[in-house]
Design an enzyme around this catalytic site. Structure first.
Site, PDB file in Angstrom:
ATOM      1  N   TRP A  52      -4.527   3.998  11.797  1.00 24.41           N
ATOM      2  CA  TRP A  52      -4.488   3.681  10.378  1.00 24.41           C
ATOM      3  C   TRP A  52      -5.064   4.894   9.650  1.00 24.41           C
ATOM      4  O   TRP A  52      -6.201   5.265   9.869  1.00 24.41           O
ATOM      5  CB  TRP A  52      -5.334   2.454  10.046  1.00 24.41           C
ATOM      6  CG  TRP A  52      -5.219   2.111   8.574  1.00 24.41           C
ATOM      7  CD1 TRP A  52      -6.021   2.578   7.564  1.00 24.41           C
ATOM      8  CD2 TRP A  52      -4.232   1.275   7.965  1.00 24.41           C
ATOM      9  NE1 TRP A  52      -5.592   2.077   6.356  1.00 24.41           N
ATOM     10  CE2 TRP A  52      -4.493   1.278   6.578  1.00 24.41           C
ATOM     11  CE3 TRP A  52      -3.146   0.538   8.446  1.00 24.41           C
ATOM     12  CZ2 TRP A  52      -3.719   0.563   5.666  1.00 24.41           C
ATOM     13  CZ3 TRP A  52      -2.384  -0.167   7.542  1.00 24.41           C
ATOM     14  CH2 TRP A  52      -2.672  -0.152   6.168  1.00 24.41           C
ATOM     15  N   ASN A  66      -7.445  -4.944  14.905  1.00 23.54           N
ATOM     16  CA  ASN A  66      -7.839  -3.841  14.035  1.00 23.54           C
ATOM     17  C   ASN A  66      -9.326  -3.613  14.243  1.00 23.54           C
ATOM     18  O   ASN A  66     -10.113  -4.563  14.161  1.00 23.54           O
ATOM     19  CB  ASN A  66      -7.556  -4.151  12.572  1.00 23.54           C
ATOM     20  CG  ASN A  66      -6.082  -4.373  12.290  1.00 23.54           C
ATOM     21  OD1 ASN A  66      -5.232  -4.137  13.157  1.00 23.54           O
ATOM     22  ND2 ASN A  66      -5.761  -4.818  11.091  1.00 23.54           N
ATOM     23  N   TYR A  90     -12.742  -1.015  13.405  1.00 20.58           N
ATOM     24  CA  TYR A  90     -13.357   0.110  12.713  1.00 20.58           C
ATOM     25  C   TYR A  90     -14.872   0.170  12.919  1.00 20.58           C
ATOM     26  O   TYR A  90     -15.428   1.234  13.129  1.00 20.58           O
ATOM     27  CB  TYR A  90     -13.088   0.022  11.204  1.00 20.58           C
ATOM     28  CG  TYR A  90     -11.629   0.107  10.826  1.00 20.58           C
ATOM     29  CD1 TYR A  90     -11.016   1.333  10.628  1.00 20.58           C
ATOM     30  CD2 TYR A  90     -10.873  -1.051  10.656  1.00 20.58           C
ATOM     31  CE1 TYR A  90      -9.682   1.423  10.269  1.00 20.58           C
ATOM     32  CE2 TYR A  90      -9.538  -0.977  10.286  1.00 20.58           C
ATOM     33  CZ  TYR A  90      -8.945   0.261  10.105  1.00 20.58           C
ATOM     34  OH  TYR A  90      -7.617   0.324   9.757  1.00 20.58           O
ATOM     35  N   ARG A 108       4.273   0.801  12.471  1.00 21.81           N
ATOM     36  CA  ARG A 108       3.921  -0.566  12.105  1.00 21.81           C
ATOM     37  C   ARG A 108       3.877  -0.663  10.584  1.00 21.81           C
ATOM     38  O   ARG A 108       3.119   0.057   9.931  1.00 21.81           O
ATOM     39  CB  ARG A 108       2.565  -0.952  12.692  1.00 21.81           C
ATOM     40  CG  ARG A 108       2.094  -2.336  12.272  1.00 21.81           C
ATOM     41  CD  ARG A 108       0.763  -2.690  12.917  1.00 21.81           C
ATOM     42  NE  ARG A 108       0.234  -3.936  12.380  1.00 21.81           N
ATOM     43  CZ  ARG A 108      -0.784  -4.023  11.514  1.00 21.81           C
ATOM     44  NH1 ARG A 108      -1.400  -2.927  11.121  1.00 21.81           N
ATOM     45  NH2 ARG A 108      -1.202  -5.188  11.064  1.00 21.81           N
ATOM     46  N   HIS A 147       1.118  -9.297   4.982  1.00 25.12           N
ATOM     47  CA  HIS A 147      -0.046  -8.428   4.858  1.00 25.12           C
ATOM     48  C   HIS A 147      -0.680  -8.667   3.487  1.00 25.12           C
ATOM     49  O   HIS A 147      -0.781  -7.764   2.655  1.00 25.12           O
ATOM     50  CB  HIS A 147       0.364  -6.958   5.029  1.00 25.12           C
ATOM     51  CG  HIS A 147      -0.782  -6.045   5.377  1.00 25.12           C
ATOM     52  ND1 HIS A 147      -0.856  -5.358   6.572  1.00 25.12           N
ATOM     53  CD2 HIS A 147      -1.890  -5.704   4.688  1.00 25.12           C
ATOM     54  CE1 HIS A 147      -1.966  -4.619   6.585  1.00 25.12           C
ATOM     55  NE2 HIS A 147      -2.604  -4.817   5.453  1.00 25.12           N
ATOM     56  N   ASN A 168      -1.447 -10.386   9.137  1.00 25.03           N
ATOM     57  CA  ASN A 168      -2.420  -9.320   9.344  1.00 25.03           C
ATOM     58  C   ASN A 168      -3.824  -9.789   8.982  1.00 25.03           C
ATOM     59  O   ASN A 168      -4.042 -10.384   7.918  1.00 25.03           O
ATOM     60  CB  ASN A 168      -2.057  -8.117   8.474  1.00 25.03           C
ATOM     61  CG  ASN A 168      -3.081  -7.002   8.582  1.00 25.03           C
ATOM     62  OD1 ASN A 168      -3.102  -6.267   9.564  1.00 25.03           O
ATOM     63  ND2 ASN A 168      -3.947  -6.862   7.584  1.00 25.03           N
ATOM     64  N   GLU A 169      -4.771  -9.550   9.882  1.00 25.47           N
ATOM     65  CA  GLU A 169      -6.187  -9.837   9.646  1.00 25.47           C
ATOM     66  C   GLU A 169      -6.409 -11.192   8.986  1.00 25.47           C
ATOM     67  O   GLU A 169      -7.022 -11.309   7.916  1.00 25.47           O
ATOM     68  CB  GLU A 169      -6.833  -8.724   8.804  1.00 25.47           C
ATOM     69  CG  GLU A 169      -6.967  -7.412   9.557  1.00 25.47           C
ATOM     70  CD  GLU A 169      -7.705  -6.340   8.758  1.00 25.47           C
ATOM     71  OE1 GLU A 169      -8.123  -6.621   7.609  1.00 25.47           O
ATOM     72  OE2 GLU A 169      -7.852  -5.229   9.269  1.00 25.47           O
ATOM     73  N   GLU A 182      -4.762  -1.137  14.290  1.00 25.52           N
ATOM     74  CA  GLU A 182      -5.372  -0.234  13.317  1.00 25.52           C
ATOM     75  C   GLU A 182      -6.659   0.329  13.886  1.00 25.52           C
ATOM     76  O   GLU A 182      -7.464  -0.405  14.455  1.00 25.52           O
ATOM     77  CB  GLU A 182      -5.693  -0.949  11.996  1.00 25.52           C
ATOM     78  CG  GLU A 182      -4.496  -1.392  11.191  1.00 25.52           C
ATOM     79  CD  GLU A 182      -4.908  -2.033   9.867  1.00 25.52           C
ATOM     80  OE1 GLU A 182      -6.048  -1.775   9.410  1.00 25.52           O
ATOM     81  OE2 GLU A 182      -4.103  -2.790   9.295  1.00 25.52           O
ATOM     82  N   GLN A 228       0.795  -1.218   0.000  1.00 21.40           N
ATOM     83  CA  GLN A 228       0.000   0.000   0.000  1.00 21.40           C
ATOM     84  C   GLN A 228       0.833   1.275   0.000  1.00 21.40           C
ATOM     85  O   GLN A 228       0.300   2.344  -0.295  1.00 21.40           O
ATOM     86  CB  GLN A 228      -0.957  -0.016   1.203  1.00 21.40           C
ATOM     87  CG  GLN A 228      -1.983  -1.136   1.112  1.00 21.40           C
ATOM     88  CD  GLN A 228      -2.850  -1.256   2.351  1.00 21.40           C
ATOM     89  OE1 GLN A 228      -2.445  -1.885   3.328  1.00 21.40           O
ATOM     90  NE2 GLN A 228      -4.021  -0.681   2.325  1.00 21.40           N
ATOM     91  N   PHE A 263      -7.522   7.328   4.743  1.00 22.66           N
ATOM     92  CA  PHE A 263      -7.508   7.262   6.206  1.00 22.66           C
ATOM     93  C   PHE A 263      -6.322   8.044   6.796  1.00 22.66           C
ATOM     94  O   PHE A 263      -6.138   8.053   8.001  1.00 22.66           O
ATOM     95  CB  PHE A 263      -7.378   5.810   6.669  1.00 22.66           C
ATOM     96  CG  PHE A 263      -8.611   4.962   6.506  1.00 22.66           C
ATOM     97  CD1 PHE A 263      -9.433   4.688   7.584  1.00 22.66           C
ATOM     98  CD2 PHE A 263      -8.943   4.430   5.264  1.00 22.66           C
ATOM     99  CE1 PHE A 263     -10.560   3.887   7.433  1.00 22.66           C
ATOM    100  CE2 PHE A 263     -10.063   3.627   5.103  1.00 22.66           C
ATOM    101  CZ  PHE A 263     -10.880   3.358   6.190  1.00 22.66           C
TER     102      PHE A 263
END
Length: 513
Positions: A447, A335, A337, A104, A148, A193-194, A404, A47, A463
C-alpha cells in the site's frame, strides 16, 4: 561532533562502494518465493478514480464524509483524486513495467449501480471491464474488493445502510452483478475491506464514513449509538459476506474457478508486562479486533470474551445464520501497519453507556522497541509473525494474503524514499521466513501503488510507490526510488550501485544528525 559524524559517514560510504553486497538489496530475491506467490500493489476506488460526478456515478457515504470536512481532521476529497478513471491505461503500463503480478483495487458500488440497487450504469460497467481487460492484457491479475467503505449514499438515506439488515439483500445483488460481469477474468474476490475498522471507526468513534457515534465522542457525530451500532454493523457485514459467498459458490465458482475472502486490519498485540492480567488483556484485544470476525468465520459464533463483556448488546446468530457464516471464506486478507502494547483496564467496564472501545477493557499504546530508532519504530515484522502464529493456533491453518503493508511519509518528502525501501525490504524478507515456518501466505501487496487520497490524512499523508504531482494539471506520476527497488526485486535485479549508494548515504547522514 558534527565533523566526527561526517567522517564516520564518509568511511561507511567507502565501505559500501567496496562491498560486493549492497544493503538495499541484502540478497533478497523474488525467485526464492513459491512460484505461485503473488506480489502486487493496492489502491481503492474513491482514493484513486476521481471522476466523482461523471458518467452516471452518484455520491457514496465517503463523498458525503469528505465534502462535510473529513470529521475536521484534514482537507480534501476524492472528486479528482489520481484520476485513474481517465488514466488507467497509463497506470497499468507503469504496473507492467514495474513487474507487478497483481493489482488490488475496489469497485465503486455507486459507479456501477448508482442508487445501490436497480439499473446498472453502463458507463461504469464499461470502465471496470476496460480496467480488468487492460490488466489481463499485460499479464497482471485483478484482485477485486467489492466494498471499500463507499456505500451508495442513497442506501444510507433510505434505510440507514449497514445498520439495517436490508443491506444483506442489496449487497448480494451488487456482488451478483460483479461476479456475472467480471468473474470470467477476476479470480480473487474480497467482499469487504477492513470490516473491523469500518465498524469501529464509522460507528463507534466516528472518524470514518458514515460518521456515526454517540454524542460523547469527540468527533461530534449528528447520529449514532456507539454502544450498539458497531456490533450490529459487523453482524450485517458477516451476513452480507456469507450471502455473497454462498451465491458465488453455488452459481459461479465451479465455472469461474475463483476464490472469495474477507479483509481485516490486523495489529500485533504485545502485553505491556508479563503479568497474567496484561497477557489475558492482549488476547482479549485480539478477540475484539480479529476474533470478532474470524471466530464466526471458523466456528460460527462470536468469541466468548466478547459475549461476556458486551452481553445483550452483541447480536445472536440464529442456527441458520451461523451455518451460513461458518466456513464462508476461502482466504483472509490482512492489512498490517502497526502494533500495540496492551495493558489491562477493567475500570472501563464500569463506564455508563460504554462503547465498543470500553468493552475491550484495555489500554493501547504504540509499540516501540529499543532495537529501532524513532523513524524505524514501525518496522516490526516479528510482531506480524507473532500475530499469525497466534491466529493459526486458535483458528487453524487458512490461506492469507497480505493485502496492505507500507510506510507513511509526508507529501513533501523526497522522491529518494530510502525509509520506505528499508521498510519494504524488511517486511518482504520476513514474509519469506514466515513461509518457511509454515504459514500459508499466498501474496503480498504494497500500500499503495501511488500516492492516493488517504483516509486519515488526505493528500498530506503518502504511502505510494509513485508520487502524484497535484500541482500538475496532468497529475503526472513520478517514480520514487521505492518503485525502482520493488521493480528490481520483482525482476531479480540488483539496484544500480550509484542509486544504492545514494540511498545509504541519505540513511547514514540522517542517523548521524
Amino acid at each position: 561532533m558534527w565533523k566526527k559524524g561526517f567522517v564516520v559517514v564518509e568511511l561507511l560510504l567507502l565501505m559500501l562502494v567496496c562491498s560486493p553486497v549492497l544493503l538495499v538489496v541484502d540478497g533478497l530475491r523474488r525467485d526464492e518465493y513459491p512460484p505461485h506467490f503473488v506480489f502486487g500493489a493496492s489502491t481503492s476506488a474513491y482514493q484513486v478514480e476521481g471522476a466523482a460526478d461523471e458518467d452516471g456515478r452518484k455520491p457514496s457515504i465517503w463523498d458525503t464524509f469528505a465534502h462535510a470536512g473529513n470529521a475536521n481532521m484534514y482537507k480534501g476529497d476524492g472528486d479528482i483524486a489520481c484520476d485513474q478513471y481517465h488514466k488507467y491505461k497509463e497506470d497499468v503500463q507503469l504496473m507492467a513495467k514495474m513487474g507487478l503480478d497483481a493489482y488490488r483495487f475496489s469497485i465503486s458500488w455507486s459507479r456501477l449501480i448508482p442508487d445501490g440497487k436497480g439499473p446498472i450504469n453502463q458507463k461504469g460497467l464499461q470502465y471496470y471491464n476496460n480496467l480488468i481487460n487492460e490488466l489481463i492484457s499485460h499479464g497482471i491479475q485483478a484482485h477485486v474488493t467489492l466494498y471499500h467503505w463507499d456505500l451508495p449514499q442513497t442506501l444510507e438515506d433510505e434505510y440507514g445502510g449497514w445498520v439495517n439488515k436490508k443491506i444483506v439483500r442489496d449487497f448480494t445483488a451488487f456482488a451478483n452483478v460483479c461476479f456475472r460481469e467480471f468473474g470470467d477474468r477476476v479470480k480473487h474476490w474480497t467482499t469487504i475491506n477492513e470490516g473491523n475498522v469500518f465498524s469501529q471507526g464509522g460507528y463507534d468513534i466516528g472518524f470514518l464514513p458514515p460518521q456515526h457515534c454517540s454524542p460523547s465522542s469527540i468527533f461530534n457525530c449528528s447520529k449514532g449509538n456507539s454502544s450498539t451500532e458497531p456490533y450490529l454493523v459487523t453482524h450485517n457485514m458477516l451476513l452480507a459476506h456469507a450471502s455473497a459467498a454462498t451465491l458465488y459458490r453455488s452459481k459461479y465458482q465451479d465455472k469461474q474457478h475463483g476464490f472469495i475472502g474477507f479483509n481485516l486490519l490486523a495489529f500485533g498485540f504485545v502485553p505491556l508486562t508479563n503479568t497474567s492480567e496484561d497477557i489475558i488483556a492482549a488476547q482479549r484485544a485480539q478477540d475484539f479486533f480479529l476474533g470478532w470476525f474470524l471466530s464466526p468465520f471458523i466456528f460460527g459464533d462470536y468469541p466468548e470474551t466478547m459475549k461476556k463483556n458486551v452481553g445483550s448488546r452483541l447480536p445472536i446468530f440464529t442456527k441458520s445464520e451461523s451455518n451460513l457464516v461458518k466456513g464462508s471464506i476461502d482466504f483472509v486478507g490482512i492489512n498490517f501497519y502497526y502494533s500495540y502494547f496492551v495493558k489491562d483496564n477493567p475500570r472501563s467496564l464500569y463506564i455508563k453507556d460504554r462503547d465498543y472501545t470500553a468493552d475491550m477493557a484495555v489500554e493501547l499504546t504504540a509499540y516501540t522497541s529499543e532495537e529501532t530508532s524513532k523513524d524505524e519504530a514501525q518496522i516490526i515484522p516479528w510482531t506480524l509473525e507473532g500475530l499469525l502464529d497466534s491466529l493459526k493456533n486458535i483458528y487453524g491453518d487458512f490461506p492469507i494474503y497480505i493485502h496492505e503493508n507500507g510506510l507513511q511519509t509526508h507529501r513533501n518528502s523526497s522522491l529518494e524514499d530510502w525509509p520506505r525501501i528499508k521498510y519494504l525490504q524488511e517486511y518482504i524478507g520476513s514474509i519469506l521466513d514466515m513461509l518457511r515456518n509454515g504459514h500459508d501466505i499466498r501474496g503480498y501487496f504494497v500500500w499503495s501503488f501511488m500516492d492516493v487520497f488517504e483516509l486519515l490524512g488526505g493528500y498530506e499523508s503518502t504511502f505510494g510507490l509513485y508520487y502524484i504531482d497535484l500541482n500538475d494539471p496532468t497529475l503526472r506520476r513520478q517514480p520514487k526510488l521505492s518503485s525502482q527497488w520493488y521493480s528490481n526485486f520483482l525482476n531479480n535485479r540488483t539496484m544500480d550501485p550509484m542509486v544504492a549508494m545514494q540511498i545509504e548515504k541519505n540513511a547514514l547522514l540522517h542517523n548521524a544528525i
